[in-house]
Design a protein around this motif. Sequence first.
Motif, short mmCIF file in Angstrom:
data_model
loop_
_atom_site.label_atom_id
_atom_site.label_comp_id
_atom_site.label_asym_id
_atom_site.label_seq_id
_atom_site.Cartn_x
_atom_site.Cartn_y
_atom_site.Cartn_z
N SER A 144 33.40 5.26 -12.22
CA SER A 144 32.91 6.60 -11.94
C SER A 144 33.03 7.48 -13.17
O SER A 144 33.80 7.19 -14.09
N GLY A 145 32.27 8.54 -13.19
CA GLY A 145 32.39 9.53 -14.24
C GLY A 145 33.13 10.75 -13.72
O GLY A 145 33.70 10.73 -12.62
N THR A 146 33.13 11.81 -14.48
CA THR A 146 33.77 13.04 -14.02
C THR A 146 32.96 13.63 -12.87
O THR A 146 31.73 13.61 -12.89
N HIS A 147 33.67 14.13 -11.86
CA HIS A 147 33.03 14.75 -10.69
C HIS A 147 32.02 13.80 -10.03
O HIS A 147 30.92 14.20 -9.65
N ASP A 148 32.41 12.54 -9.91
CA ASP A 148 31.53 11.56 -9.28
C ASP A 148 31.32 11.92 -7.81
O ASP A 148 32.29 12.07 -7.07
N PRO A 149 30.07 12.06 -7.34
CA PRO A 149 29.84 12.51 -5.97
C PRO A 149 30.32 11.53 -4.91
O PRO A 149 30.75 11.94 -3.83
N GLU A 221 26.87 12.52 -24.50
CA GLU A 221 26.57 13.02 -23.17
C GLU A 221 26.59 11.92 -22.10
O GLU A 221 26.08 12.09 -21.01
N VAL A 222 27.20 10.79 -22.44
CA VAL A 222 27.25 9.67 -21.50
C VAL A 222 28.20 10.02 -20.34
O VAL A 222 29.35 10.40 -20.57
N VAL A 223 27.71 9.86 -19.11
CA VAL A 223 28.52 10.17 -17.93
C VAL A 223 29.24 8.93 -17.42
O VAL A 223 30.44 8.99 -17.09
N TRP A 224 28.56 7.80 -17.35
CA TRP A 224 29.16 6.60 -16.79
C TRP A 224 30.13 5.98 -17.79
O TRP A 224 29.78 5.72 -18.95
N GLN A 225 31.35 5.75 -17.32
CA GLN A 225 32.45 5.43 -18.20
C GLN A 225 32.33 4.06 -18.87
O GLN A 225 32.80 3.88 -20.00
N VAL A 226 31.75 3.08 -18.22
CA VAL A 226 31.59 1.77 -18.84
C VAL A 226 30.73 1.91 -20.10
O VAL A 226 31.09 1.41 -21.18
N THR A 227 29.62 2.61 -19.99
CA THR A 227 28.73 2.83 -21.13
C THR A 227 29.45 3.64 -22.20
O THR A 227 29.35 3.34 -23.40
N ARG A 228 30.17 4.67 -21.77
CA ARG A 228 30.87 5.56 -22.70
C ARG A 228 31.87 4.78 -23.56
O ARG A 228 31.88 4.90 -24.80
#
Length: 363
Positions: A144-149, A221-228
């Motif tokens: 998940s990223g930050t503030h994942d819905p 600006e990457v949200v998804w943590q694996v990619t980040r």
Amino acid sequence: MPESPARRCPLSSQRPTLADVASTAGVSVSTASLAFSGAGPIAAATRERVLAAAAELGYLGPNPLGRQLRSGRSGIVGVVVGDALRRSFRDPVSIQVLDGLVSTLGEMGLGVLLIPGPSDPAEPPVDPLVLSAGMDVAVLLWGSGTHDPVLEALRRRGVPTVVVEGIPEPDVATVGLDDRRGMTELVQHLQSLGHESFACVTLAFDRQRGDGFVEPERWNEVVWQVTRRRLDGVLDAGITPTAVYETPASLVEHGKTAGFAILSAPQRPTAVVCQSDLLASGVVLAARELGLRVPDDVSVAGFDGLDLPWLAPDVLTSVAQPLAEKGATVGRAVASLLAGEMPEPVELAVTLRPGTTTGPAPR
């Protein structure tokens, strides 16, 4: 013309009950219940008599829904795969992790409810099952990223959650990979072979699932943590990629599209680093179709450590992750949450695995 008689559902109210079994066996309902639960003081002969009565009446056991209501648990673990199921089941990484997870949960008598992610950015980010399905624990397989819905919805429901490859937070169990360091070691391996010009093929940045080159101003600006983390691992090696190509999902065809775009550019890189093996294999196929030799003209490397015999004679250079062990580790985290304990965050090691798709930089 006379109406046909209504067909009766075989699972009707006429099926035998525990009370019927108790009456046939000549015991109380509580004694019959003990015979099925396997707990409590009951003579072996009495248990055999109850089970024989059940077999005679065709009674299969107590209603599982009633058992769930009494225990307050569903016996179900909700697994949010983070993508459409049709894509997830084409990815050996997802399949092997799920296999390790399901095997571990099965040993604990737990079932699994697979919950897909949206297949299109226009769809709601939270599947209705996340909001309403009965589950004792939830697992988010995609970091998940930050503030994942999805995570926020589970928090509101009070569902204990395991996040795989996400951000460690105090109220969730986390199972991660040392993938940032792994990607740095991969780039350093290529640097040791003389490579200075690198391109990156990444997983999706966020739920918009872009497809194309990404300008440097968007790299942060990457949200998804694996990619980040995997992109950060490349940057940690001290290089600035000549190109970063975002793909919608970890599929061979997306890697092939990225490969054609990168390798057809006027300033072709000597090395292409991909965030998954399926993406890397697609780049290798694109190189072949463009008449390029791998690794003589371009080196290609991936992440996951998959066995891809159909790519022969090539064997991908890759960063291998322990897929089945990751699934089993997630299962053990589920067990801890069910016991009312918050497990410590786990970070699994990864290993550089050189193959035939990387070699010295062309001169």
